[in-house]
Design an enzyme around this catalytic site. Structure first.
Site, PDB file in Angstrom:
ATOM      1  N   ARG A  49     -43.604   3.499   6.178  1.00 40.71           N
ATOM      2  CA  ARG A  49     -43.283   3.687   4.770  1.00 40.71           C
ATOM      3  C   ARG A  49     -43.227   2.335   4.091  1.00 40.71           C
ATOM      4  NH1 ARG A  49     -37.121   6.051   5.526  1.00 40.71           N
ATOM      5  NH2 ARG A  49     -36.264   4.354   6.763  1.00 40.71           N
ATOM      6  N   ASP A  51     -42.184   0.083   0.657  1.00 43.76           N
ATOM      7  CA  ASP A  51     -41.163   0.130  -0.385  1.00 43.76           C
ATOM      8  C   ASP A  51     -41.783   0.315  -1.765  1.00 43.76           C
ATOM      9  OD1 ASP A  51     -39.140  -0.247   1.465  1.00 43.76           O
ATOM     10  OD2 ASP A  51     -39.123  -2.431   1.235  1.00 43.76           O
ATOM     11  N   TYR A 108     -49.449  -7.357   7.569  1.00 41.93           N
ATOM     12  CA  TYR A 108     -49.186  -7.465   6.131  1.00 41.93           C
ATOM     13  C   TYR A 108     -49.700  -8.803   5.608  1.00 41.93           C
ATOM     14  CZ  TYR A 108     -45.909  -3.486   6.166  1.00 41.93           C
ATOM     15  OH  TYR A 108     -45.346  -2.243   6.272  1.00 41.93           O
ATOM     16  N   ARG A 194     -40.636  -9.088   3.212  1.00 37.86           N
ATOM     17  CA  ARG A 194     -40.212  -9.681   1.935  1.00 37.86           C
ATOM     18  C   ARG A 194     -39.039 -10.638   2.130  1.00 37.86           C
ATOM     19  NH1 ARG A 194     -38.909  -4.715  -1.500  1.00 37.86           N
ATOM     20  NH2 ARG A 194     -38.260  -6.312  -2.993  1.00 37.86           N
TER      21      ARG A 194
END
Length: 243
Positions: A49, A51, A108, A194
């Site tokens: 999932r 954000d 990522y 992040r």
């Protein structure tokens, strides 16, 4: 039969990938399109999932159906889905293959603009007010490989059974006025990328030294790490499987 679906999306207009009680999500749009075209209720399971506001260049999900899928299903889905979601391909897998649990790695990318760029306001952190030292940031990257417990970068109050992750790649690259951070691991904690980027920016701007990252990680406390980088600069770019 079980099918895998590969797709991408711009996360700007969505409250993440996973279905939310009151807010629009990518999963909701995907399941609505599949269910409408196939004329039966389709439920998907995603590789993970993302954000709110996070994008995906390559995402996978699986779904089960007894139907024979139309040859033009990919084309039909892309005609039905909004412009910010694109289906790449749909293919059959064995019935026990799982989009989340059978993923071997996830990769990522995070983008930072060192110049005020009106064309990347939705896809990169506009960090032009203060210089960043990419060499120090890469020095900090090398420290990540020394650890497996990344509690300091995990979102608080989640249901994680473990905060252990094995990082395979972590590096910063510069192309003109754009910085790109690439990180790949067997799994990620919620908000982990992040939080790492936010801490790396503190290193690059001179607020902390690269070696201070060891203390941040060893404290196993989210308050020890930097503020999370904005969501819109983050992209899921690959998920690995042994098909």
């Amino acid at each position: 039969m079980r099918y895998f679906i590969e797709f991408s999306y711009n996360g700007k207009n969505y409250f993440g990938y996973q279905i939310q009680p009151k807010d629009i999500s990518v999963q909701e749009e995907l399941e609505r399109a599949l269910s409408t075209i196939l004329r039966e209720e389709i439920k998907t399971t995603g590789a993970g999932r993302t954000d709110t506001g996070v994008h995906a260049k390559k995402m996978f999900a699986h779904f089960d159906t007894h139907l024979v899928l139309p040859e033009k299903l990919t084309h039909q889905l892309n005609s039905f889905l909004p412009n910010d979601i694109s289906v790449k391909r749909i293919f059959e897998v064995r019935n026990d293959f799982h989009a989340r649990f059978d993923a071997t790695f996830r990769t990522y990318e995070y983008y930072i603009s060192l110049d005020k760029n009106p064309f990347t306001t939705d896809s990169a952190w506009q960090h032009w007010r203060r210089d960043l030292d990419i060499n120090k940031m890469n020095e900090a990257c090398s420290i990540l490989f020394e650890y497996e417990d990344f509690t300091s970068f995990a979102k608080l109050h989640t249901d994680n059974k473990t905060n252990l992750c094995e990082i395979y790649i972590a590096k910063w690259e510069q192309n003109g006025t754009e910085l790109k951070f690439t990180i790949s691991a067997n799994r990620f904690l919620r908000n982990m990328v992040r939080a790492i980027v936010g801490t790396m920016v503190e290193v690059g701007s001179g607020k902390i030294k690269p070696e201070d990252l060891r203390k941040v990680i060893e404290n196993k406390n989210r308050n020890s790490a930097g503020t999370s980088a904005p969501a819109h600069g983050l992209f899921l770019v690959d998920v690995g499987y042994k098909f």
